[in-house]
Design a protein around this motif. Structure first.
Motif, PDB file in Angstrom:
ATOM      1  N   GLU A   1      -4.142   9.932   3.119  1.00  0.00           N
ATOM      2  CA  GLU A   1      -5.506  10.325   3.451  1.00  0.00           C
ATOM      3  C   GLU A   1      -6.468   9.988   2.319  1.00  0.00           C
ATOM      4  OE1 GLU A   1      -5.123  14.421   4.373  1.00  0.00           O
ATOM      5  OE2 GLU A   1      -4.376  14.081   6.421  1.00  0.00           O
ATOM      6  N   ALA A   2      -5.991  10.098   1.072  1.00  0.00           N
ATOM      7  CA  ALA A   2      -6.847   9.742  -0.067  1.00  0.00           C
ATOM      8  C   ALA A   2      -7.192   8.256  -0.059  1.00  0.00           C
ATOM      9  CB  ALA A   2      -6.161  10.119  -1.377  1.00  0.00           C
ATOM     10  N   GLU A   3      -6.333   7.435   0.540  1.00  0.00           N
ATOM     11  CA  GLU A   3      -6.588   5.995   0.638  1.00  0.00           C
ATOM     12  C   GLU A   3      -7.358   5.634   1.896  1.00  0.00           C
ATOM     13  OE1 GLU A   3      -5.899   3.798  -1.797  1.00  0.00           O
ATOM     14  OE2 GLU A   3      -5.359   5.609  -2.904  1.00  0.00           O
ATOM     15  N   GLY A   4      -7.766   6.622   2.673  1.00  0.00           N
ATOM     16  CA  GLY A   4      -8.489   6.344   3.903  1.00  0.00           C
ATOM     17  C   GLY A   4      -7.586   6.000   5.064  1.00  0.00           C
ATOM     18  N   GLY A   5      -6.271   6.230   4.930  1.00  0.00           N
ATOM     19  CA  GLY A   5      -5.322   5.940   5.995  1.00  0.00           C
ATOM     20  C   GLY A   5      -4.753   7.201   6.615  1.00  0.00           C
ATOM     21  N   ARG A   6      -3.643   7.020   7.332  1.00  0.00           N
ATOM     22  CA  ARG A   6      -2.974   8.157   7.985  1.00  0.00           C
ATOM     23  C   ARG A   6      -1.478   7.944   7.941  1.00  0.00           C
ATOM     24  NH1 ARG A   6      -4.262   9.347  13.773  1.00  0.00           N
ATOM     25  NH2 ARG A   6      -4.240   7.081  13.983  1.00  0.00           N
ATOM     26  N   LEU A   7      -0.752   9.039   7.842  1.00  0.00           N
ATOM     27  CA  LEU A   7       0.710   9.022   7.930  1.00  0.00           C
ATOM     28  C   LEU A   7       1.105   9.962   9.057  1.00  0.00           C
ATOM     29  CD1 LEU A   7       3.468   8.141   6.861  1.00  0.00           C
ATOM     30  CD2 LEU A   7       3.390  10.094   5.275  1.00  0.00           C
ATOM     31  N   VAL A   8       1.769   9.420  10.075  1.00  0.00           N
ATOM     32  CA  VAL A   8       2.115  10.201  11.264  1.00  0.00           C
ATOM     33  C   VAL A   8       3.586  10.012  11.589  1.00  0.00           C
ATOM     34  CG1 VAL A   8      -0.213  10.065  12.213  1.00  0.00           C
ATOM     35  CG2 VAL A   8       1.452   8.313  12.805  1.00  0.00           C
ATOM     36  N   LEU A   9       4.117  10.994  12.296  1.00  0.00           N
ATOM     37  CA  LEU A   9       5.479  10.896  12.837  1.00  0.00           C
ATOM     38  C   LEU A   9       5.360  10.351  14.259  1.00  0.00           C
ATOM     39  CD1 LEU A   9       8.524  11.436  12.603  1.00  0.00           C
ATOM     40  CD2 LEU A   9       8.074  13.766  13.463  1.00  0.00           C
ATOM     41  N   SER A  10       5.608   9.053  14.403  1.00  0.00           N
ATOM     42  CA  SER A  10       5.448   8.425  15.716  1.00  0.00           C
ATOM     43  C   SER A  10       6.577   8.778  16.670  1.00  0.00           C
ATOM     44  CB  SER A  10       5.381   6.895  15.552  1.00  0.00           C
ATOM     45  OG  SER A  10       4.306   6.533  14.724  1.00  0.00           O
ATOM     46  N   ARG A  11       7.782   9.036  16.130  1.00  0.00           N
ATOM     47  CA  ARG A  11       8.918   9.406  16.970  1.00  0.00           C
ATOM     48  C   ARG A  11       9.758  10.420  16.219  1.00  0.00           C
ATOM     49  NH1 ARG A  11      11.539   4.441  17.903  1.00  0.00           N
ATOM     50  NH2 ARG A  11      12.827   4.848  16.068  1.00  0.00           N
ATOM     51  N   ALA A  12      10.121  11.508  16.908  1.00  0.00           N
ATOM     52  CA  ALA A  12      10.854  12.579  16.234  1.00  0.00           C
ATOM     53  C   ALA A  12      12.336  12.241  16.075  1.00  0.00           C
ATOM     54  CB  ALA A  12      10.693  13.897  16.998  1.00  0.00           C
ATOM     55  N   SER A  13      12.968  11.681  17.081  1.00  0.00           N
ATOM     56  CA  SER A  13      14.407  11.394  17.017  1.00  0.00           C
ATOM     57  C   SER A  13      14.721  10.144  17.834  1.00  0.00           C
ATOM     58  CB  SER A  13      15.211  12.587  17.544  1.00  0.00           C
ATOM     59  OG  SER A  13      16.608  12.358  17.455  1.00  0.00           O
ATOM     60  N   PRO A  14      15.349   9.151  17.199  1.00  0.00           N
ATOM     61  CA  PRO A  14      15.512   9.001  15.742  1.00  0.00           C
ATOM     62  C   PRO A  14      14.149   8.868  15.083  1.00  0.00           C
ATOM     63  CG  PRO A  14      16.104   6.976  16.841  1.00  0.00           C
ATOM     64  CD  PRO A  14      15.861   7.978  17.929  1.00  0.00           C
ATOM     65  N   PRO A  15      14.025   9.289  13.828  1.00  0.00           N
ATOM     66  CA  PRO A  15      12.694   9.400  13.216  1.00  0.00           C
ATOM     67  C   PRO A  15      12.039   8.046  12.983  1.00  0.00           C
ATOM     68  CG  PRO A  15      14.399   9.784  11.583  1.00  0.00           C
ATOM     69  CD  PRO A  15      15.106   9.690  12.904  1.00  0.00           C
ATOM     70  N   LEU A  16      10.745   8.015  13.238  1.00  0.00           N
ATOM     71  CA  LEU A  16       9.925   6.829  12.976  1.00  0.00           C
ATOM     72  C   LEU A  16       8.595   7.301  12.398  1.00  0.00           C
ATOM     73  CD1 LEU A  16       9.243   3.820  13.134  1.00  0.00           C
ATOM     74  CD2 LEU A  16       8.446   4.215  15.489  1.00  0.00           C
ATOM     75  N   PHE A  17       8.377   6.984  11.119  1.00  0.00           N
ATOM     76  CA  PHE A  17       7.129   7.328  10.442  1.00  0.00           C
ATOM     77  C   PHE A  17       6.253   6.082  10.379  1.00  0.00           C
ATOM     78  CE2 PHE A  17       9.965  10.625   8.934  1.00  0.00           C
ATOM     79  CZ  PHE A  17       9.156  11.758   8.942  1.00  0.00           C
ATOM     80  N   SER A  18       4.954   6.266  10.649  1.00  0.00           N
ATOM     81  CA  SER A  18       4.002   5.152  10.647  1.00  0.00           C
ATOM     82  C   SER A  18       2.899   5.428   9.631  1.00  0.00           C
ATOM     83  CB  SER A  18       3.382   4.951  12.038  1.00  0.00           C
ATOM     84  OG  SER A  18       4.383   4.637  12.985  1.00  0.00           O
ATOM     85  N   LEU A  19       2.741   4.511   8.709  1.00  0.00           N
ATOM     86  CA  LEU A  19       1.672   4.575   7.716  1.00  0.00           C
ATOM     87  C   LEU A  19       0.593   3.576   8.138  1.00  0.00           C
ATOM     88  CD1 LEU A  19       0.379   5.338   4.990  1.00  0.00           C
ATOM     89  CD2 LEU A  19       1.821   3.577   3.919  1.00  0.00           C
ATOM     90  N   LEU A  20      -0.597   4.072   8.454  1.00  0.00           N
ATOM     91  CA  LEU A  20      -1.713   3.239   8.901  1.00  0.00           C
ATOM     92  C   LEU A  20      -2.690   3.067   7.746  1.00  0.00           C
ATOM     93  CD1 LEU A  20      -2.281   4.929  12.381  1.00  0.00           C
ATOM     94  CD2 LEU A  20      -0.822   2.971  11.832  1.00  0.00           C
ATOM     95  N   LEU A  21      -2.876   1.821   7.338  1.00  0.00           N
ATOM     96  CA  LEU A  21      -3.754   1.505   6.199  1.00  0.00           C
ATOM     97  C   LEU A  21      -4.980   0.768   6.684  1.00  0.00           C
ATOM     98  CD1 LEU A  21      -1.046   0.282   3.669  1.00  0.00           C
ATOM     99  CD2 LEU A  21      -2.211   2.503   3.695  1.00  0.00           C
ATOM    100  N   PRO A  22      -6.156   1.058   6.098  1.00  0.00           N
ATOM    101  CA  PRO A  22      -7.383   0.394   6.535  1.00  0.00           C
ATOM    102  C   PRO A  22      -7.417  -1.058   6.122  1.00  0.00           C
ATOM    103  CG  PRO A  22      -7.839   1.742   4.620  1.00  0.00           C
ATOM    104  CD  PRO A  22      -6.399   2.023   5.005  1.00  0.00           C
ATOM    105  N   GLY A  23      -8.185  -1.869   6.877  1.00  0.00           N
ATOM    106  CA  GLY A  23      -8.330  -3.277   6.546  1.00  0.00           C
ATOM    107  C   GLY A  23      -9.266  -3.476   5.383  1.00  0.00           C
ATOM    108  N   HIS A  24      -9.274  -4.670   4.869  1.00  0.00           N
ATOM    109  CA  HIS A  24     -10.124  -5.038   3.726  1.00  0.00           C
ATOM    110  C   HIS A  24     -11.426  -5.623   4.231  1.00  0.00           C
ATOM    111  CE1 HIS A  24     -11.123  -6.298  -0.345  1.00  0.00           C
ATOM    112  NE2 HIS A  24     -11.404  -7.500   0.121  1.00  0.00           N
ATOM    113  N   ASP A  25     -12.559  -5.062   3.786  1.00  0.00           N
ATOM    114  CA  ASP A  25     -13.873  -5.578   4.203  1.00  0.00           C
ATOM    115  C   ASP A  25     -14.173  -6.860   3.465  1.00  0.00           C
ATOM    116  OD1 ASP A  25     -14.180  -3.393   5.826  1.00  0.00           O
ATOM    117  OD2 ASP A  25     -15.172  -2.202   4.256  1.00  0.00           O
ATOM    118  N   THR A  26     -14.449  -7.892   4.232  1.00  0.00           N
ATOM    119  CA  THR A  26     -14.746  -9.180   3.622  1.00  0.00           C
ATOM    120  C   THR A  26     -16.190  -9.538   3.845  1.00  0.00           C
ATOM    121  OG1 THR A  26     -14.015 -10.292   5.640  1.00  0.00           O
ATOM    122  CG2 THR A  26     -12.381  -9.975   3.899  1.00  0.00           C
TER     123      THR A  26
END
Length: 429
Positions: free
Chosen positions: A404-429
């Motif tokens: 969250e400090a980086e402007g992204g999100r960390l979520v549990l996309s699937r509980a079993s078997p576990p799947l964690f998803s880290l969403l990072l923002p794109g780079h403004d060009t």
């Protein structure tokens, strides 16, 4: 109220009362002068009317006894004078300077011997030969003027008193919100982030109160996050240090065992722990530093080298898949590195089977997914809460806060078997 100087209440009170007193004085002095002239002119006009009435009723050559018109005020001094100023009949001084001025045939007035007197010539074919002098005590005129002044002075005092009452009320109304803001600011300085200033009805004071309340709320949130971050970091470091100490104690507990592998493992863990500590210290110091462009390929290669060995010792594989032509990613490498360490450590300790890392394009940003084949989480549980009952919940809470400090999100996309998803923002060009 300031710590030094005159209190605001007193300043407002003195200022309002002073302005009111000055306004009353500027209005009262000309009014008093005008009232003095008015009463004098009214008295002179009345005396002129009475003098003309007497002059019209008196013959050119009066003979004793002379009968004056009836209906005249009883306090009048009426006398007949020659044009030389000598009194012929009636009341008044034996010689009158006012009477001598009446030989020009016009009406005159002046204060003479304590009387306000008016002279009127008696009409005659040969010019004025007799002057009628009508006078009233000047003290009566002055008394009337003084009574008017006293009345105006009383009204002025009432106005100033009313202004003082209004000033006391207004100064209290203006100073009270500032005093409450001062107390709230002092409470905020003492660590009370729940301060709330009651609305006062003054827009500027209410805006300042709202700003102070928002500042207190933000400071409270920041402090809470800092405390949580410190607790999470402490847990993360304590876990690594515990593993290092347990490895050394296990090697020392077996006599005759070659300590070289144990020392090498301890050094490896110590170097990793030092790197984690450096990253976390850097993140805590540079929490407001602008994010930089992340080199995803270099980070994935670093992750492979760090985690391939620990997983291989458990007979498990590490698979990393990076899609080609990924969009630029904006994030601090130290933060993403720590998030991946938490997720991979969680998979190493609590997961089973192959661990897979997939980096893919998700439109406005990039997704980094970490999965394994373990039992995962209960469907109704939240792995990111510190009170969830899982020992790894603290580490996941740290990873989410870093995301969250980086402007992204960390979520549990699937509980079993576990799947964690880290969403990072794109780079403004």
């Amino acid at each position: 109220m300031t710590a030094q100087g005159v209190p605001l209440r007193r300043r407002l009170l003195v200022g309002i009362v002073s302005v009111t007193a000055l306004a009353v004085a500027l209005f009262l002095v000309p009014l008093a002068i005008a009232m003095n002239i008015l009463y004098h002119d009214q008295t002179v006009a009345a005396l002129q009317r009475d003098a003309a009435w007497v002059a019209a009723a008196v013959p050119d050559e009066p003979r004793a006894p002379l009968k004056l018109p009836t209906g005249l005020p009883g306090d009048l001094a009426i006398g007949g004078y020659t044009t030389a100023g000598a009194r012929l009949f009636g009341n008044g001084p034996a010689h009158s300077r006012l009477a001598t001025s009446g030989k020009d045939g016009r009406v005159h007035d002046m204060v003479e011997d304590g009387f306000l007197a008016v002279s009127a010539p008696v009409p005659s074919d040969e010019g004025p030969a007799l002057i009628i002098r009508v006078a009233t005590p000047n003290s009566q005129v002055e008394q009337r003027i003084q009574q008017a002044w006293l009345l105006m002075g009383g009204l002025a005092l009432i106005v100033i008193a009313l202004a003082a009452g209004a000033a006391v009320r207004q100064s209290a109304r203006l100073a009270a919100p500032l005093e409450r803001l001062t107390a709230a600011a002092q409470a905020l300085g003492g660590g009370d982030f729940s301060v709330r200033a009651a609305p006062s009805g003054l827009r500027e004071a209410d805006q300042a109160a709202q700003a102070l309340e928002m500042t207190a709320r933000r400071l409270g949130d920041v402090l809470a996050r800092e405390r949580a971050f410190s607790a999470d970091v402490s847990h993360q470091l304590r876990t690594g240090l515990t593993g290092l100490l347990l490895g050394l104690e296990s090697a020392l507990s077996r006599p005759g065992t070659d300590l070289t592998p144990a020392v090498q493992a301890a050094l490896t863990r110590g170097e990793r722990l030092q790197e984690v500590l450096d990253d976390l210290v850097r993140l805590s110091r540079d929490s407001r530093a602008p994010a930089e462009r992340l080199d995803v390929d270099a980070l994935m290669e670093e992750t492979r080298q760090e985690w391939h060995g620990p997983l291989a010792r458990q007979g498990r594989r590490l698979t990393i898949t990076v899609e080609p032509a990924l969009p630029p990613v904006t994030a601090q490498p130290a933060a993403v590195r720590q998030i991946l360490r938490v997720l991979l450590d969680n998979a190493l300790r609590h997961g089973q089977g192959e661990v897979a890392i997939t980096v893919s394009d998700v439109g406005p940003g990039t997704a980094v997914e970490v999965s394994d084949h373990g039992p995962g989480m209960a469907p109704d549980s939240d792995p990111f809460t510190r009170s969830s009952g899982h020992s790894h919940g603290i580490g996941l809470a740290l990873a989410r806060s870093l995301a969250e400090a980086e402007g992204g999100r960390l979520v549990l996309s699937r509980a079993s078997p576990p799947l964690f998803s880290l969403l990072l923002p794109g780079h403004d060009t």
